[in-house]
Design an enzyme around this catalytic site. Structure first.
Site, short mmCIF file in Angstrom:
data_model
loop_
_atom_site.label_atom_id
_atom_site.label_comp_id
_atom_site.label_asym_id
_atom_site.label_seq_id
_atom_site.Cartn_x
_atom_site.Cartn_y
_atom_site.Cartn_z
N LEU A 132 0.89 -1.30 -0.01
CA LEU A 132 0.04 0.07 0.03
C LEU A 132 1.01 1.16 -0.10
O LEU A 132 0.62 2.19 -0.75
CB LEU A 132 -0.89 -0.03 1.28
CG LEU A 132 -1.89 1.25 1.27
CD1 LEU A 132 -2.87 1.29 0.37
CD2 LEU A 132 -2.69 1.05 2.54
N GLU A 134 3.75 4.20 -0.34
CA GLU A 134 4.52 4.83 -1.33
C GLU A 134 5.67 5.75 -0.87
O GLU A 134 5.36 6.20 0.15
CB GLU A 134 4.06 5.11 -2.46
CG GLU A 134 2.94 4.21 -3.33
CD GLU A 134 2.25 4.97 -4.47
OE1 GLU A 134 2.59 6.08 -4.94
OE2 GLU A 134 1.39 4.10 -4.95
N ARG A 273 18.43 -10.10 41.19
CA ARG A 273 19.79 -9.19 41.16
C ARG A 273 19.93 -8.66 42.63
O ARG A 273 19.17 -7.99 43.27
CB ARG A 273 19.57 -7.91 40.16
CG ARG A 273 20.47 -6.78 40.22
CD ARG A 273 21.80 -7.22 39.87
NE ARG A 273 22.59 -6.27 39.61
CZ ARG A 273 24.08 -6.45 39.41
NH1 ARG A 273 24.48 -7.54 39.40
NH2 ARG A 273 24.69 -5.19 39.21
N GLN A 284 11.91 0.56 46.84
CA GLN A 284 10.33 1.06 46.61
C GLN A 284 10.30 1.75 45.08
O GLN A 284 9.29 1.40 44.48
CB GLN A 284 9.97 2.20 47.45
CG GLN A 284 9.77 1.77 48.89
CD GLN A 284 9.22 2.85 50.01
OE1 GLN A 284 9.52 3.97 49.71
NE2 GLN A 284 8.39 2.46 50.83
N GLN A 341 15.82 -0.74 31.83
CA GLN A 341 16.40 0.37 32.87
C GLN A 341 16.73 -0.93 34.24
O GLN A 341 17.83 -0.51 34.66
CB GLN A 341 15.43 1.36 33.31
CG GLN A 341 16.05 2.24 34.12
CD GLN A 341 17.21 3.26 33.32
OE1 GLN A 341 17.15 3.18 32.04
NE2 GLN A 341 18.02 3.80 33.91
N GLU A 368 0.52 0.52 10.14
CA GLU A 368 -0.75 0.37 10.35
C GLU A 368 -1.50 1.75 10.94
O GLU A 368 -2.33 1.44 11.61
CB GLU A 368 -1.16 -0.83 10.93
CG GLU A 368 -0.74 -2.09 9.95
CD GLU A 368 -1.68 -3.59 10.66
OE1 GLU A 368 -2.80 -3.31 10.66
OE2 GLU A 368 -0.71 -4.40 10.39
N GLU A 372 0.09 9.17 16.09
CA GLU A 372 -0.44 10.72 15.69
C GLU A 372 -1.63 10.43 14.84
O GLU A 372 -2.85 11.01 14.81
CB GLU A 372 0.42 11.55 14.96
CG GLU A 372 1.66 11.80 15.89
CD GLU A 372 2.74 10.89 16.03
OE1 GLU A 372 3.54 10.95 16.70
OE2 GLU A 372 2.67 9.68 15.31
#
Length: 397
Positions: A132, A134, A273, A284, A341, A368, A372
């Site tokens: 579709l 271009e 970890r 926290q 992170q 698709e 915006e």
């Protein structure tokens, strides 16, 4: 340990729950090594495997042509894409493009076209593509310049298409070209172009941050039989939008799969970890980050499966699908970023799970319909509904 509690939501029927559970088992056995540098070979192999596993039956419509049902079950394709994406971005891509690439044939193909193409797509014996966009017509599809002129029993195509997924490995392409019945979007028709059609070529392969088969296509006096036209002349734009409407919600589902994978990786890292005589999860700040990730995933899942359920009930879901895609893709980007992170330096090591997710999610916010564009769609639908209600109130309706 993926979270499957959402399968108990009332959006789903028992067949959907079983589908998700069966695919999870299949994925664990078949997608452990669905990554690598030779993406063309991997994607072709994934199409074959998905066909042999029976999963591609859900990507096409019509039981007579290998489909799982007469119409595409939106909840099924969403569950499949979410599960596949959680295991392998390329597996999700392979499944999605079989559906998108053949979707217009499912919707508006003749009996002969459906028999010739859909059966092979469902079995994983043919690779499909949707052409579709271009160089100067992406979000503004009505600006396309690729043309098709009628010459007797044939059409001759001239022009280019770009950002075409499966470009270079597809066996056939559903191509949209300007036929001139009317200005703008009303003068576009759809065609099925075989990969070996004279005058068709791959102009260039395009490399992106999450590698998958992608190319720019060239048509130079590309001559195809008139019987390869899909639907009526000038109705191609509508057909393209109808096809995208089916699969747009599933983009949100793929984002969910990526986000859930990132969540699992984040929980594994946070609880293992060691840091300051404890583990990362004791802090926290870590707990707050995990809470935000989990909430974002559930919010996106609710919007995604609301849209999928509504479409399966025959409702128009233009606004709901746009909301789902926007929230799921943007939310998944944030979830994955937080997972990177938490993994620290290991999070940016090439081919580590979260690093791969970080690259894979980015394109979903664009293809698709970029975020915006989804915002414009949502606002347009809201304003139209408001205007209609206001007009009705003024007339005492």
């Amino acid at each position: 340990m993926p979270d499957t509690t959402y399968l108990q939501w009332p959006f789903f029927e028992s067949r959907h729950r079983q589908l998700a559970l069966d695919l999870e088992v299949w994925s664990q056995h078949h997608l452990q090594h669905a990554h690598g540098r030779d993406v063309d070979a991997i994607c072709k192999g994934l199409v074959r495997a998905l066909g042999e596993g029976g999963w591609l039956r859900h990507a096409v419509a019509g039981t007579a042509h290998g489909g799982a049902a007469q119409v595409i079950d939106t909840r099924a394709i969403c569950l499949i894409r979410e599960t596949l994406a959680r295991h392998s971005g390329l597996a999700d891509f392979a499944f999605a493009m079989q559906g998108l690439g053949s979707g217009a044939i499912s919707l508006d193909g003749t009996a002969a076209q459906r028999e010739r193409y859909l059966t092979r797509v469902a079995q994983g014996q043919a690779v499909a593509a949707f052409a579709l966009s271009e160089p100067d017509a992406g979000s503004d599809v009505a600006a396309m310049a690729c043309s098709a002129r009628r010459e007797g029993d044939h059409y001759v195509l001239d022009g280019q298409k770009t950002w075409i997924s499966n470009g270079g490995i597809a066996d056939f392409y559903v191509v949209f070209a300007r036929t001139g019945e009317a200005p703008g979007a009303r003068g576009i028709s759809a065609f099925i172009v075989e990969a070996d059609a004279p005058g068709f070529s791959i102009a260039e392969r395009i490399e992106v941050i999450a590698p998958h088969p992608l190319a720019r296509l060239r048509f130079e006096n590309c001559r195809i039989p008139a019987s390869q036209r899909l639907g009526e002349p000038g109705e191609g734009f509508k057909l393209a939008m109808r096809t995208l409407d089916i699969f747009r919600t599933s983009v949100a589902a793929a984002s969910l799969g990526f986000a859930r994978c990132a969540m699992d990786q984040a929980l594994e890292r946070a609880t293992s970890r060691k840091m300051f005589k404890g583990v990362l999860a004791d802090f926290q700040l870590t707990q707050a980050s995990l809470a935000q990730m989990a909430t974002s995933i559930d919010a996106a899942a609710l919007l995604t499966y609301r849209a999928a359920w509504a479409r399966d009930q025959g409702q128009n879901v233009t606004r709901e699908a746009a909301m789902a895609k926007m929230v799921a893709t943007e939310g998944a980007q944030q979830v994955i970023d937080r997972a990177v992170q938490l993994w620290g330096g290991m999070g940016v090591v090439s081919e580590q799970p979260v690093e791969r997710l970080y690259r894979e999610i980015r394109a979903l916010r664009i293809y698709e319909g970029a975020t915006e564009v989804q915002q414009l769609i949502i606002a347009r639908e809201l304003l139209r509904d408001y205007s209609a209600k206001a007009a009705g109130a003024a007339q005492g309706v």
